[in-house]
Each structure stands twice: as C-alpha cells, then as structure tokens.
Enzyme design. Structure first.
Site, PDB file in Angstrom:
ATOM      1  N   TYR A   1       0.822  -1.055  -0.276  1.00 42.00           N
ATOM      2  CA  TYR A   1       0.038  -0.189   0.065  1.00 42.00           C
ATOM      3  C   TYR A   1       0.839   1.491   0.005  1.00 42.00           C
ATOM      4  O   TYR A   1       1.512   1.535   1.012  1.00 42.00           O
ATOM      5  CB  TYR A   1      -0.975   0.196   1.145  1.00 42.00           C
ATOM      6  CG  TYR A   1      -1.901  -1.410   1.369  1.00 42.00           C
ATOM      7  CD1 TYR A   1      -2.239  -1.938   0.255  1.00 42.00           C
ATOM      8  CD2 TYR A   1      -2.350  -1.612   2.481  1.00 42.00           C
ATOM      9  CE1 TYR A   1      -2.892  -3.098   0.194  1.00 42.00           C
ATOM     10  CE2 TYR A   1      -3.165  -2.617   2.419  1.00 42.00           C
ATOM     11  CZ  TYR A   1      -3.434  -3.343   1.667  1.00 42.00           C
ATOM     12  OH  TYR A   1      -4.419  -4.568   1.394  1.00 42.00           O
TER      13      TYR A   1
ATOM     14  N   GLN B   1      -7.357 -13.637   4.683  1.00 40.33           N
ATOM     15  CA  GLN B   1      -8.247 -12.432   4.600  1.00 40.33           C
ATOM     16  C   GLN B   1      -8.604 -12.437   3.142  1.00 40.33           C
ATOM     17  O   GLN B   1      -7.856 -12.696   2.204  1.00 40.33           O
ATOM     18  CB  GLN B   1      -7.126 -11.298   4.663  1.00 40.33           C
ATOM     19  CG  GLN B   1      -7.792  -9.880   4.601  1.00 40.33           C
ATOM     20  CD  GLN B   1      -6.883  -8.732   4.895  1.00 40.33           C
ATOM     21  OE1 GLN B   1      -6.739  -7.951   4.078  1.00 40.33           O
ATOM     22  NE2 GLN B   1      -6.104  -8.625   6.057  1.00 40.33           N
TER      23      GLN B   1
HETATM   24  P1  NAP Z   1     -13.663  -0.646   1.612  1.00 34.48           P
HETATM   25  O1  NAP Z   1     -13.310  -0.567   2.996  1.00 34.48           O
HETATM   26  O2  NAP Z   1     -14.689  -1.634   1.156  1.00 34.48           O
HETATM   27  O3  NAP Z   1     -14.218   0.829   1.163  1.00 34.48           O
HETATM   28  C1  NAP Z   1     -13.379   1.900   1.252  1.00 34.48           C
HETATM   29  C2  NAP Z   1     -14.102   3.392   0.775  1.00 34.48           C
HETATM   30  O4  NAP Z   1     -15.125   3.322   1.407  1.00 34.48           O
HETATM   31  C3  NAP Z   1     -13.214   4.640   1.012  1.00 34.48           C
HETATM   32  O5  NAP Z   1     -13.535   5.190  -0.168  1.00 34.48           O
HETATM   33  C4  NAP Z   1     -13.935   5.159   2.060  1.00 34.48           C
HETATM   34  O6  NAP Z   1     -13.890   6.575   2.038  1.00 34.48           O
HETATM   35  C5  NAP Z   1     -15.342   4.706   1.823  1.00 34.48           C
HETATM   36  N1  NAP Z   1     -16.057   4.701   3.228  1.00 34.48           N
HETATM   37  C6  NAP Z   1     -15.787   4.274   4.227  1.00 34.48           C
HETATM   38  N2  NAP Z   1     -16.662   4.013   5.252  1.00 34.48           N
HETATM   39  C7  NAP Z   1     -17.736   4.834   4.547  1.00 34.48           C
HETATM   40  C8  NAP Z   1     -19.107   5.124   5.066  1.00 34.48           C
HETATM   41  N3  NAP Z   1     -19.403   4.818   6.307  1.00 34.48           N
HETATM   42  N4  NAP Z   1     -19.893   5.609   4.144  1.00 34.48           N
HETATM   43  C9  NAP Z   1     -19.468   6.048   2.921  1.00 34.48           C
HETATM   44  N5  NAP Z   1     -18.242   5.584   2.366  1.00 34.48           N
HETATM   45  C10 NAP Z   1     -17.328   5.063   3.113  1.00 34.48           C
HETATM   46  O7  NAP Z   1     -12.591  -0.976   0.619  1.00 34.48           O
HETATM   47  P2  NAP Z   1     -11.170  -1.469   0.755  1.00 34.48           P
HETATM   48  O8  NAP Z   1     -10.084  -0.263   1.135  1.00 34.48           O
HETATM   49  O9  NAP Z   1     -10.691  -1.968  -0.533  1.00 34.48           O
HETATM   50  O10 NAP Z   1     -10.860  -2.675   1.895  1.00 34.48           O
HETATM   51  C11 NAP Z   1     -10.936  -2.282   3.219  1.00 34.48           C
HETATM   52  C12 NAP Z   1      -9.391  -2.746   3.565  1.00 34.48           C
HETATM   53  O11 NAP Z   1      -9.086  -4.187   3.433  1.00 34.48           O
HETATM   54  C13 NAP Z   1      -8.216  -2.121   2.785  1.00 34.48           C
HETATM   55  O12 NAP Z   1      -8.114  -0.895   3.161  1.00 34.48           O
HETATM   56  C14 NAP Z   1      -7.196  -3.008   2.915  1.00 34.48           C
HETATM   57  O13 NAP Z   1      -6.657  -2.931   4.304  1.00 34.48           O
HETATM   58  C15 NAP Z   1      -7.717  -4.453   2.958  1.00 34.48           C
HETATM   59  N6  NAP Z   1      -7.696  -5.120   1.720  1.00 34.48           N
HETATM   60  C16 NAP Z   1      -7.042  -6.194   1.548  1.00 34.48           C
HETATM   61  C17 NAP Z   1      -7.077  -6.528   0.142  1.00 34.48           C
HETATM   62  C18 NAP Z   1      -6.155  -8.042   0.060  1.00 34.48           C
HETATM   63  O14 NAP Z   1      -5.716  -8.374  -1.088  1.00 34.48           O
HETATM   64  N7  NAP Z   1      -5.809  -8.680   1.283  1.00 34.48           N
HETATM   65  C19 NAP Z   1      -7.515  -6.254  -0.788  1.00 34.48           C
HETATM   66  C20 NAP Z   1      -8.256  -5.003  -0.713  1.00 34.48           C
HETATM   67  C21 NAP Z   1      -8.460  -4.591   0.457  1.00 34.48           C
HETATM   68  P3  NAP Z   1     -12.814   7.446   2.991  1.00 34.48           P
HETATM   69  O15 NAP Z   1     -11.676   6.974   3.143  1.00 34.48           O
HETATM   70  O16 NAP Z   1     -12.778   8.630   2.095  1.00 34.48           O
HETATM   71  O17 NAP Z   1     -13.557   7.748   4.217  1.00 34.48           O
END
Ligand code: NAP
Length: 276
Positions: A53, A161
């Site tokens: 990241y 995960q």
């Molecule tokens: P997510 O958590 O599903 O969505 C994040 C997005 O949603 C951001 O744009 C955030 O905006 C927005 N958001 C957060 N809370 C909200 C709310 N209450 N209302 C409206 N919008 C909201 O997506 P993700 O970041 O892909 O997944 C979460 C975490 O999982 C990642 O950050 C990472 O640590 C991990 N991950 C792991 C893998 C893997 O391959 N192992 C892959 C993907 C992700 P703001 O930031 O502007 O608040």
C-alpha cells in the site's frame, strides 16, 4: 458483534481498520493518521496494512498513528508473494517493521499466493514467530484448495483475509464454513465494496432507510453478524469512521436479511475466489 478469538487465545474486536490507498499522497497523510488515531480511540484496535500500500507509505502513516500507543494496537501487515521466501521474507518483515516504527507485528500475512512454495513461506513465517518479530502468521486470497495445500501447518495459520461483501458472496459457499470448522478467523476485506456502487444499491438503501441506519452500517452489519469474521473497512473521513463504528450495535432482523438475500443472493455453487 462477537469478539474475535485468535487460534492462540488472544482476542480483538471484530471491527478493524483498513489502510489501502493511504500514504499515496503526502498532503493526505496527516488526515489519514488522524483517522486511524480516532479509530483507536473508538476501540478499533486492529489496523490492516501491507508493504504494497502506497509502496510502504501506508505503513509510514500507520507508524505516525500508533506512535506512543503500540500496545493498544493489533497490527497486521502483508508481504508480497515474491518476498515470501526463505531469505526474502525476513528482509521484507524488517523493512515493514522499520516503516511501522515497531519491533513486532501481531499478524503477518502472505498477501496472495505466488510462485514460492507455500511450505517455504510457512517455514519462514514460523522462524519469524520464533525470533519474536511476529506474533502469528496467516494468509490472504487463498481459496479452499490453497488452504488445503498448507497441510498440517494450517493449524498454525491464524487467518485468511478475503474479499467478502454483499456483492461478493462466493466465500459463503465453502470458504467460510471451511475456516469456521477449523476455528480460523476470517478477515473480510472491502466490506463496503470500496465505497462504490454497493453503498448506492437500491435494496441496501431501502433496508437502511427502514431501520434508520446508513448503507455502510447495513453492509458492515451483514458481515459482522457472522461469528469469527473481522471486517476491516477503510475510512479517512472521520464521519465515515464514526458511522462504521456505530455498525457494531446494529442488528439485522430476519426481514432485513430476507430483503438483502433477495437483492444479493447467496451462492448456490462453488465460485472461484474473487479478489481485488
Ligand atoms: P472498503 O473498506 O470496502 O471501502 C473503502 C471506501 O469506502 C473508501 O473510499 C472510504 O472513503 C469509503 N467509506 C468508508 N466508510 C464509509 C461510510 N461509512 N460511508 C460511505 N463511504 C465510506 O474498501 P477497501 O479499502 O478496498 O478494503 C478495506 C481494507 O481491506 C483495505 O483498506 C485493506 O486494508 C484491505 N484489503 C485487503 C486486500 C487483500 O488483497 N488482502 C484487498 C483489498 C483491501 P474515505 O476513505 O474517504 O472515508
């Protein structure tokens, strides 16, 4: 929301914080660290990051957020598959520890399966445990057959995960039951569908409006209702973060679940593991 019990008996809350896309722009770093600190204040002790990241930038943001309060945090990072070898994993781990400003990880994951044999990665992980560099290890983006390839070492694998949200429910068919049968907690990534179309879906909006919650809260409550699942939404906006924290108290009633089930049907057959 049932707390998570890790295979070694440690416990954490089932709602944590993601960090993907943090540390990519210098101008955003202070706000990102501040969001993570707010999350810690509100009881979200699990922080999920990765060397990938922001090319290490997210780990640096996490370092800023946890400075002076390392013991409040259950710190998770991940190694690229190409860095998961006998010689390369300890080096990748040291680089992560340095960027994170700490001497240990609570959990270290193989980010996805690559060309290095799993057994070699497992041995390297176990050596890091013995050296006190990591408390436990796990994997990410492994489907059932991949987990089976771990062999007896699966007993020591602390988590898998994977992508799990209302739009991506394939894991419910076989992967979640497989992990549950082994008391292996699952970390649900992108539980909000990355904040995109999922949160604007008409059915989700309808359920949310009926129960006086936000669509994000309903999406989180959907995954958090399952024992042994830890959700790690990423939020930089403090309002988003507070919104997500409130999902801990939300309980979906059978009528709400039926409406969600209708709009986002559960898988009826095996689907290959989806990943982002
Ligand atoms: P997510 O958590 O599903 O969505 C994040 C997005 O949603 C951001 O744009 C955030 O905006 C927005 N958001 C957060 N809370 C909200 C709310 N209450 N209302 C409206 N919008 C909201 O997506 P993700 O970041 O892909 O997944 C979460 C975490 O999982 C990642 O950050 C990472 O640590 C991990 N991950 C792991 C893998 C893997 O391959 N192992 C892959 C993907 C992700 P703001 O930031 O502007 O608040």
């Amino acid at each position: 929301m049932t707390p998570i019990t890790w295979p070694d008996g440690a416990t954490t809350a089932a709602l944590g914080m993601g960090t993907w896309h943090m540390g990519e722009r210098g101008a955003d770093r202070a706000a990102e660290a501040s969001a993570l600190r707010l999350g810690l204040d509100l009881g979200l002790s699990v922080i999920d990051t990765a060397e990938m990241y922001g090319d290490g930038g997210a780990e640096e943001v996490v370092a800023e957020a946890i400075a002076g309060r390392r013991d409040d945090v259950f710190l998770v990072s991940k190694a690229y598959p190409q860095n998961a070898g006998r010689a390369s994993l300890p080096l990748a781990c040291e680089r992560s520890l340095k960027r994170l400003g700490t001497d240990r990880l609570d959990l270290y994951l193989l980010h996805w399966r690559g060309g290095i044999p799993l057994q070699e990665t497992v041995e390297a992980m176990e050596r890091l445990v013995r050296a006190g560099k990591i408390k436990r290890w796990g994997v990410s983006n492994l489907d059932v057959e991949d987990l089976e390839d771990l062999g007896p070492a699966i007993r020591h694998c602390a988590t898998n995960q994977v992508l799990w949200n209302l739009e991506a429910r394939g894991v419910e068919f076989d992967l979640l039951p497989f992990c549950a049968a082994r008391n292996m907690p699952v970390m649900a990534y992108s539980p909000l569908g990355q904040g995109g179309a999922l949160l604007r879906h008409a059915a989700l909006r309808e359920v949310a409006a009926r129960i006086g919650a936000s669509t994000a809260q309903v999406a989180l409550a959907f995954v958090l209702r399952r024992p042994g699942v830890l959700a790690i939404p990423k939020a930089t906006d403090p309002a988003h973060l507070r919104d997500n924290v409130s999902a801990r108290k939300l309980r979906l009633e059978p009528g709400d679940l039926a409406a969600l089930e209708h709009a986002f049907p559960a898988p009826r057959r095996k689907r290959p593991l989806a990943m982002i």
